[in-house]
Motif scaffolding. Structure first.
Motif, PDB file in Angstrom:
ATOM      1  N   ALA A 135       0.987  -1.317   0.100  1.00 44.28           N
ATOM      2  CA  ALA A 135       0.099  -0.105  -0.112  1.00 44.28           C
ATOM      3  C   ALA A 135       0.812   1.435   0.074  1.00 44.28           C
ATOM      4  CB  ALA A 135      -0.999  -0.037   1.302  1.00 44.28           C
ATOM      5  N   GLU A 136       1.803   1.356   0.655  1.00 43.73           N
ATOM      6  CA  GLU A 136       2.664   2.292   0.630  1.00 43.73           C
ATOM      7  C   GLU A 136       3.346   2.876  -0.515  1.00 43.73           C
ATOM      8  OE1 GLU A 136       2.539   4.193   3.578  1.00 43.73           O
ATOM      9  OE2 GLU A 136       3.952   5.529   2.303  1.00 43.73           O
ATOM     10  N   LEU A 138       2.464   1.788  -3.486  1.00 44.48           N
ATOM     11  CA  LEU A 138       1.294   2.107  -4.618  1.00 44.48           C
ATOM     12  C   LEU A 138       0.930   3.476  -4.053  1.00 44.48           C
ATOM     13  CD1 LEU A 138      -0.918  -1.131  -4.649  1.00 44.48           C
ATOM     14  CD2 LEU A 138       0.551  -0.133  -6.474  1.00 44.48           C
ATOM     15  N   LYS A 139       0.641   3.755  -2.867  1.00 41.82           N
ATOM     16  CA  LYS A 139       0.427   5.427  -2.537  1.00 41.82           C
ATOM     17  C   LYS A 139       1.431   6.359  -3.115  1.00 41.82           C
ATOM     18  CE  LYS A 139      -1.516   5.300   1.553  1.00 41.82           C
ATOM     19  NZ  LYS A 139      -1.362   5.339   3.139  1.00 41.82           N
ATOM     20  N   GLN A 142       1.011   6.365  -6.852  1.00 43.29           N
ATOM     21  CA  GLN A 142      -0.188   7.056  -7.373  1.00 43.29           C
ATOM     22  C   GLN A 142      -0.285   8.423  -6.984  1.00 43.29           C
ATOM     23  OE1 GLN A 142      -3.034   4.638  -5.106  1.00 43.29           O
ATOM     24  NE2 GLN A 142      -3.602   3.100  -6.775  1.00 43.29           N
ATOM     25  N   LYS A 143       0.340   8.782  -6.038  1.00 42.38           N
ATOM     26  CA  LYS A 143       0.231  10.233  -5.757  1.00 42.38           C
ATOM     27  C   LYS A 143       1.151  11.117  -6.578  1.00 42.38           C
ATOM     28  CE  LYS A 143       0.607  13.405  -1.867  1.00 42.38           C
ATOM     29  NZ  LYS A 143       1.683  13.629  -0.777  1.00 42.38           N
ATOM     30  N   THR A 169     -10.184   2.702  -8.651  1.00 45.10           N
ATOM     31  CA  THR A 169      -8.936   3.721  -8.097  1.00 45.10           C
ATOM     32  C   THR A 169      -8.618   4.702  -9.302  1.00 45.10           C
ATOM     33  OG1 THR A 169      -7.126   2.576  -8.805  1.00 45.10           O
ATOM     34  CG2 THR A 169      -8.104   2.122  -6.553  1.00 45.10           C
ATOM     35  N   ARG A 524      -6.082   0.340   3.371  1.00 44.55           N
ATOM     36  CA  ARG A 524      -4.592   1.037   3.666  1.00 44.55           C
ATOM     37  C   ARG A 524      -4.443   2.296   2.599  1.00 44.55           C
ATOM     38  NH1 ARG A 524      -4.069  -4.179   5.507  1.00 44.55           N
ATOM     39  NH2 ARG A 524      -2.662  -4.440   7.031  1.00 44.55           N
ATOM     40  N   LEU A 525      -5.187   2.034   1.364  1.00 45.10           N
ATOM     41  CA  LEU A 525      -5.236   3.190   0.473  1.00 45.10           C
ATOM     42  C   LEU A 525      -6.035   4.240   0.507  1.00 45.10           C
ATOM     43  CD1 LEU A 525      -3.933   0.706  -2.411  1.00 45.10           C
ATOM     44  CD2 LEU A 525      -2.781   2.802  -1.718  1.00 45.10           C
TER      45      LEU A 525
END
Ligand code: SF4
Lengths: 749, 193
Positions: A135-136, A138-139, A142-143, A169, A524-525
């Protein structure tokens, strides 16, 4: 070993100090793995229990199963006798599901790669650690780069939920091999013609003629489908097979047409022209239910038997014989739509031709024709549609693309960062290294991205490249798919069924189902409040609810609900139908296709000729393997340990090759096969063509059975065609030479 | 020296060795498994192994990471190959499968002596479970049963497992533990070895 004392002596001398030894303290603090129970008398027999609700996933056909379970251990799989499709039968792969369940190589716990992509060093981590890290990463991606910078490659029943989630998403970059390297072309072509995707719903069981274009039933095994095919043959249906190879189907054919690869559309055009010229088409169906007849007729006008015979390298008389046989038996002709249809990059037009031929023969909603089985209405539970910016849509160049984005577009965008960067690849039950041609480019893309996450049940080529590798439960340990349909023989008493996949045994190790994994990732996201179902069980119950069913009710029904159904045949004499196309009719000429600058009626687009000294590499199915997914299954492996290379006997003789020779291969770009295989020398293949069964020769040594066994056809496919209408990947476009004892041999007669 | 005390010690050794094969975590490391192992090696006079053990990284975080990776590589999943899955059925001739009739036979043996797998326990022929069973038999004074179990359910596969660990281990810890399991389970010869 340098122990200087005997065991007996140790126990004698050390025992005085035993209580003081730290090991005793540690030993006694251990969690027990065994508990006290009343003594079971020796020889007491634990009975075999039959469990219902299984659904096979050794291939996509999803036959319904029962499991014989002895003391928690699955000892045998059988077809569920209540099944309206497979009944009590399952195929070799279905039987071998037990070996998958108990494969020591299977993925057991979440793993983190602390080594290199491609040469992983695995470390077991907890689910919390794995999901936190995924999740971290991917976050961050994505950001920085937007949600479209994440690409997903899903496959199989469990991938529906992750697919929905990542769409939600905001990434359009989702590519299913089942569309882009398989049936997407066919589905889109039939949708443009008939307004619906045909599946394999063609009534072979009650046909007077079965017409297979490349489809090699018998090597391509799906239980109820083969029941239909065999019943048709038993009933006396004539079988026509177009195939450059004397396949299992060709061996049963009344007419085998050893067609030049890539020219099927020309053959179909000429057949249709002959039907038009002789008036042997269903004139009433065409008049009442089709549109664009005049343009269609004009588009077929050039397709003389002479032209097609030359183009396809088949005798003119044979072509006419096929056309006349089809015409004489209309409308009860099963023109099989095929399934894996991504062959040359000119495939949309070929599938359109198959659909138009079906219409011309009026072979719709009649015994032997294309049918639309009616199942029971089911519910849904979905993440809802994702919104993505139009300028992120890489699929826009292919107006008839199937759902998702063409795989090659995702890969090229990943490699070039144009028009935008793609920074994460997620594979969910798909092995893109063996599904997409040009493995070097796929591997380059995998090495370029910032994050790779893979969810699977077995090591695969793709898992070698994962940063985080997540184990899924096998299909024998989980709930997921809900299936509805009708009885396998369309002419039998109409019935419908609903079945849901239910676990037959307790899960081993720490595999989890996709709903649980995605929900944990979503929390988590930041999407915890949007989760549509809390568990896979809730998802299944929501799917079942409109039918008045639930998991509990299905269990009480031994896994399958049945009720009276609806005949897929139209009332006798009905020739006018409405279709879900732009015009409401079958579109023999499609304005929509035409307005996108493609041929509005089926057009033949030649594929590249075989260069001198080479043979075209074609590939197909083995009855004991499902693509690359069963490579490590030792039971299936014993049945067909490697994939012999079929080669024409005259070509072999000229090259000095013999049946059983061990060979390797090299392709037109100098790419060599990683492994070797044996040669099958036969007159049953054209001189310009060689053939391998797909799904062998994995590069992942973690597959202790499958590694290096046979040749991976995909490793030799570096020249490929992109279908202009759909963006799907044509893969019978590479050329090879055989290498024996270090000598590269010319393929010629 | 009473037989009971000796049996209890042997049972503790079995449990300890089984526990040594658990996936390492900070709590496991902090509990002092390596210290206990070092003491056991000293008692046995196995100096070479003692020295090897001392060669392990001293910093707890580094040591833990190294042991986790080695454990995964040896027993779970590894590239290019898992060295030695700790399940009996895999190592039998013609094996290559988990949870076979041999696993069922092992479980049936447990039952004959009044034991059942705890909830969430691994497969019956998982090495630490077999060691626990041997410990339980020893504590119950079932020496004949212990011998029978070793002969029927343990030794037929353990040799294959041992050979794979010997050949494939990179860190000394698990090799030493598995050598010790061999030492404490192999058939006793006249001289007690
Ligand atoms: S056809 Fe065979 S592999 Fe496919 S679902 Fe049915 S039993 Fe399973």
């Amino acid at each position: 070993m340098g122990i200087k004392i005997s065991r007996r002596k140790f126990l004698q001398t050390a025992s005085l100090a035993a209580a003081a030894l730290p090991l005793s303290r540690l030993a006694r603090a251990a969690e027990p793995g065994l508990v006290k129970k009343p003594v079971a008398a020796p020889g007491s027999f634990t009975g075999t229990e039959t469990r219902y609700g299984g659904m096979c996933e050794m291939c996509f056909w999803r036959c319904q199963l029962t499991g014989k379970v002895r003391d928690g251990r699955l000892v045998k799989l059988e077809g569920n006798p209540k099944s309206l499709e497979n009944g009590s039968s399952i195929c070799a792969r279905g039987n071998a599901g037990i070996q998958l369940l108990y494969d020591p190589d299977r993925l057991k716990y979440p793993l983190k790669n602390v080594g290199e992509r491609g040469a992983p060093k695995w470390k077991r981590i907890s689910w919390a650690e794995a999901l936190d890290e995924a999740a971290e990463r991917l976050k961050v991606i994505q950001k920085k780069h937007g949600p479209h910078s994440v690409a997903l490659f899903p496959h199989g029943a469990s991938a529906f939920y992750p697919l929905q989630y990542f769409e939600f998403t905001g990434t359009p970059n989702i590519s299913e091999a089942s569309f882009y390297q398989c049936r997407g072309v066919r589905d889109m072509a039939y949708m443009s013609t008939f307004g619906f995707a045909p599946n394999e719903d063609v009534d072979m069981a009650n046909a007077k003629v079965i017409f297979l274009v490349g489809t090699h039933l018998g090597e391509n095994v799906h239980v109820s489908h083969l029941k239909q095919y065999l019943k048709g043959l038993e009933n006396g249906a004539k079988l026509v097979v177009l195939d450059p190879r004397f396949s299992a189907a060709a061996s049963k054919a009344d007419i085998w047409v050893p067609i030049k690869p890539g020219t099927d559309t020309a053959f179909l055009q000429a057949v249709m022209k002959r039907l038009l010229d002789t008036g042997k088409y269903d004139q009433e169906f065409v008049a009442k239910s089709c549109t664009g007849f005049d343009q269609f007729k004009e588009a077929m006008a050039h397709a003389t038997p002479e032209w097609a015979a030359k183009t396809c390298d088949v005798p003119k008389a044979q072509l006419l014989q096929v056309a006349d046989l089809l015409g004489a038996n209309l409308p009860n002709v099963a023109v099989h739509p095929g399934r894996h249809t991504t062959w040359y990059g000119n495939d949309f037009q070929r599938s359109r031709a198959q659909a138009c031929l079906t219409a011309l023969l009026g072979a719709y909603a009649v015994p032997g024709g294309l049918i639309r089985p009616k199942g029971v209405k089911l519910g849904a539970a979905s993440w809802g549609h994702g919104v993505f910016a139009q300028d992120c849509d890489l699929s826009k160049f292919w107006p008839f693309h199937p759902p998702g984005t063409p795989t090659d577009a995702i890969r090229e965008t990943t490699l070039t960062a144009k028009p935008y960067p793609i920074k994460a690849w997620i594979a969910w039950g798909q092995n893109p290294i063996q599904t997409i041609p040009d493995q070097a480019r796929t591997i380059a893309a995998l090495k370029k991205v910032d994050f790779v996450m893979v969810t699977d049940i077995m090591p695969m080529d793709i898992t070698m490249y994962a940063d985080i590798l997540l184990p899924e439960k096998t299909y024998l340990e989980r709930y997921d798919y809900v299936k509805t349909g009708m009885q396998w023989d369309p002419a039998a008493k109409p019935q419908q069924f609903v079945a849901a996949r239910m676990p037959l045994v307790e899960p081993l190790f720490e595999g989890r189902d996709s709903v649980w994994i995605v929900n944990e990732l979503a929390k988590r996201l930041g999407h915890g409040d949007k989760i549509p179902v809390a568990s896979i069980e809730e998802h299944v119950d929501k799917r079942l609810a409109p039918a008045g069913l639930s998991i509990a009710k299905l269990k009480a029904l031994e896994g399958i609900f049945t009720q009276d159904g609806v005949s897929p045949y139209a009332p006798a004499g009905k020739r006018e139908f409405e279709f879900d196309t732009e015009s409401g009719k079958v579109e023999l000429f499609s304005e929509q296709i035409d307005s996108n600058d493609f041929a509005g009626s089926p057009a033949y687009v030649p594929t590249a000729e075989v260069p001198a000294g080479y043979a075209r590499l074609v590939y197909g199915r083995s009855p004991v393997h499902s693509f690359s997914r069963t490579q490590n299954n030792i039971w299936l492996h014993h049945e067909m340990p490697e994939n012999p290379l079929w080669i024409n006997d005259r070509v072999a003789a000229k090259a000095g090759l013999k049946d059983g020779d061990r060979i390797t291969m090299v392709n037109q770009d100098g790419v060599k096969s990683r492994n070797s295989t044996v040669l099958k020398v036969t007159p049953g293949i054209r001189p310009d063509t060689v053939y391998l069964a797909h799904g062998y020769g994995s590069m992942n040594p973690e597959l202790t059975v499958g590694k290096d066994q046979g040749i991976d056809d995909q490793s030799l496919i570096t020249l490929f065609g992109i279908d202009r209408e759909t963006g799907a990947t044509g893969m019978r476009t590479s050329f090879v030479k055989v290498v024996k004892d270090g000598r590269t041999l010319e393929m010629m007669v | 020296m009473s037989e009971a005390v000796a049996n209890q010690l042997l049972a503790d050794v079995y449990r300890f060795l089984g526990r040594s094969l658990a996936y390492p975590d900070p709590a496991w490391l902090a509990a002092g498994h390596l210290v206990a192992l070092a003491e056991l090696l000293a008692e046995l006079g196995w100096d070479e192994a003692s020295r090897e053990l001392q060669s392990l990284p001293a910093a707890p975080a580094v040591l833990l990471e190294a042991l986790c990776i080695e454990h995964t590589r040896l027993f779970i999943n590894a590239f290019p190959a898992t060295v030695a899955p700790p399940y009996g059925s895999v190592h039998l001739p013609g094996g290559g499968m988990l949870n076979t009739a041999f696993t069922a036979k092992t479980r049936a043996f447990y039952r004959r002596y009044g034991f059942e797998l705890a909830n969430g326990a691994d497969l019956a022929d998982y090495l630490p479970l077999e060691l626990e069973f041997l410990a339980r038999l020893g504590e119950g004074g079932e020496e004949a049963a212990r011998e029978e179990f070793l002969a029927e359910c343990f030794r037929p596969w353990f040799g294959g497992f041992l050979a794979r660990v010997r050949a494939g281990a990179e860190l000394p810890f698990y090799r030493i533990v598995v050598e010790l399991i061999d030492f404490f389970t192999k058939e006793e010869e006249e001289d007690g070895y």
